[in-house]
Design an enzyme around this catalytic site. Structure first.
Site, short mmCIF file in Angstrom:
data_model
loop_
_atom_site.label_atom_id
_atom_site.label_comp_id
_atom_site.label_asym_id
_atom_site.label_seq_id
_atom_site.Cartn_x
_atom_site.Cartn_y
_atom_site.Cartn_z
N GLY A 30 0.19 34.91 -19.47
CA GLY A 30 0.02 36.33 -19.14
C GLY A 30 0.71 36.65 -17.83
N ASN A 31 1.43 35.67 -17.29
CA ASN A 31 2.00 35.81 -15.95
C ASN A 31 3.51 36.08 -16.03
OD1 ASN A 31 3.13 35.25 -13.38
ND2 ASN A 31 1.35 34.01 -12.83
N ILE A 32 3.90 37.32 -15.76
CA ILE A 32 5.30 37.72 -15.88
C ILE A 32 6.19 36.98 -14.87
CG2 ILE A 32 5.07 39.77 -14.38
CD1 ILE A 32 7.27 39.56 -17.54
N LYS A 34 5.82 33.83 -13.85
CA LYS A 34 6.10 32.51 -14.43
C LYS A 34 7.14 32.66 -15.54
CE LYS A 34 1.64 30.14 -13.85
NZ LYS A 34 0.66 29.31 -14.55
N ASP A 88 0.44 24.95 -16.57
CA ASP A 88 -0.68 25.10 -15.64
C ASP A 88 -0.23 24.54 -14.30
OD1 ASP A 88 -3.55 26.02 -15.58
OD2 ASP A 88 -3.70 24.10 -14.55
N PHE A 165 4.04 35.56 -6.31
CA PHE A 165 2.65 35.79 -6.72
C PHE A 165 1.77 34.68 -6.15
CE2 PHE A 165 2.04 32.46 -9.96
CZ PHE A 165 3.35 32.03 -10.12
N ASP A 168 2.16 32.07 -3.12
CA ASP A 168 3.54 32.09 -2.59
C ASP A 168 3.62 32.50 -1.11
OD1 ASP A 168 4.83 31.13 -4.81
OD2 ASP A 168 5.45 33.08 -5.58
N HIS A 193 8.12 23.44 -7.98
CA HIS A 193 7.36 22.59 -8.90
C HIS A 193 7.59 23.01 -10.35
CE1 HIS A 193 5.35 26.23 -7.80
NE2 HIS A 193 4.35 26.05 -8.64
N ARG A 194 7.54 24.33 -10.59
CA ARG A 194 7.68 24.83 -11.97
C ARG A 194 9.11 24.62 -12.47
NH1 ARG A 194 5.63 29.15 -11.01
NH2 ARG A 194 3.58 28.35 -11.55
P1 IMP Z 1 -2.36 28.90 -13.16
O1 IMP Z 1 -3.73 28.50 -13.64
O2 IMP Z 1 -1.32 27.90 -13.54
O3 IMP Z 1 -1.95 30.28 -13.56
O4 IMP Z 1 -2.33 28.90 -11.58
C1 IMP Z 1 -3.42 28.58 -10.78
C2 IMP Z 1 -3.37 29.41 -9.53
O5 IMP Z 1 -2.25 29.02 -8.76
C3 IMP Z 1 -3.23 30.90 -9.81
O6 IMP Z 1 -4.04 31.60 -8.91
C4 IMP Z 1 -1.78 31.20 -9.53
O7 IMP Z 1 -1.62 32.49 -8.99
C5 IMP Z 1 -1.41 30.13 -8.52
N1 IMP Z 1 -0.04 29.71 -8.74
C6 IMP Z 1 0.46 29.03 -9.81
N2 IMP Z 1 1.76 28.83 -9.66
C7 IMP Z 1 2.11 29.39 -8.50
C8 IMP Z 1 3.35 29.54 -7.83
O8 IMP Z 1 4.43 29.13 -8.28
N3 IMP Z 1 3.30 30.17 -6.65
C9 IMP Z 1 2.13 30.65 -6.11
N4 IMP Z 1 0.97 30.56 -6.70
C10 IMP Z 1 0.95 29.94 -7.89
#
Ligand code: IMP
Length: 214
Positions: A30-32, A34, A88, A165, A168, A193-194
């Site tokens: 649901g994360n635009i 990502k 994740d 987001f 960050d 990381h991603r």
């Molecule tokens: P998620 O469960 O993978 O969506 O991420 C867990 C938490 O880490 C969420 O609050 C995201 O906003 C945060 N998060 C995940 N990836 C990033 C990133 O690349 N940058 C900043 N925050 C992140």
């Protein structure tokens, strides 16, 4: 529910208005932000990606991000009968023994960046690592394949930057002198990381023999 009925659940497509289901990989998120990061990485591999955001996959809570991603991917395949991947991520803070790690989403939603910085204000060790786990599965697979990426960095003392987001604005990777929120998507994707996990996945996916590929 068959593949056709899932077209209605697709948020956006990188290439065509109507995706070729034989050669497209579906990103359940649901994360635009990502999704945009994934599109940029996959673009360099010529892989077509579609965002699938309304299929109600429950993000199960486990103690590792790998397991969370894997379980979510298997559930998404069961629901869609399509090749999907789920990502994740988590922020692992060294002085807090890796917390919030797999609980990052909950911690971000409940206390947010300002409270994390407050929690850290007396701690000298500000080292932290962002980790990402991508799990891919498809109907004929019994398991998911998991690809991981990580980036080491530091927690800043104040939020910096307005892009991106989540965490960050409070995270500065060791490879740069900017926070992730001060970077363009391309800069963040250089070594995030991603992006590292996405590249591993894309390399594998591009070479993967596909019986159903035309
Ligand atoms: P998620 O469960 O993978 O969506 O991420 C867990 C938490 O880490 C969420 O609050 C995201 O906003 C945060 N998060 C995940 N990836 C990033 C990133 O690349 N940058 C900043 N925050 C992140």
């Amino acid at each position: 529910m068959n593949s056709r009925s899932y077209i209605g659940a697709i948020g956006r497509c990188t290439m065509n208005a109507f995706p070729d289901l034989k050669t497209t990989v579906f990103f359940v998120t649901g994360n635009i932000h990502k999704f945009n990061e994934a599109c940029q990485v996959f673009g360099t591999f010529g892989i077509s990606t579609v965002m699938m955001k309304r299929i109600n996959v429950v993000e199960a809570q486990f103690d590792t991000i790998e397991e969370i991603a894997e379980r979510s991917a298997l559930e998404a395949v069961q629901k869609t009968h399509l090749p999907v991947f789920v990502e994740d991520a988590g922020l692992f803070i060294k002085a807090l023994n890796g917390f919030p790690g797999p609980y990052s989403s909950y911690v971000f939603r409940t206390i947010g960046n300002k409270a994390i910085l407050k929690l850290m204000c007396r701690l000298r060790n500000r080292n932290a690592t962002f980790r990402s786990a991508i799990a891919y599965s498809e109907p004929r697979m019994k398991k998911a394949i998991v690809f991981v990426g990580k980036v080491d960095g530091k927690l800043l003392k104040k939020e910096r930057g307005a892009r991106g987001f989540g965490f960050d604005p409070i995270f500065q990777p060791n490879f740069a002198s900017k926070s992730f929120a001060e970077m363009t998507l391309e800069e963040k994707n250089q070594q995030s990381h991603r992006a590292l996990a996405l590249c591993k996945f894309a390399e594998w996916y591009a070479l993967k023999p596909r019986a159903h590929k035309s």
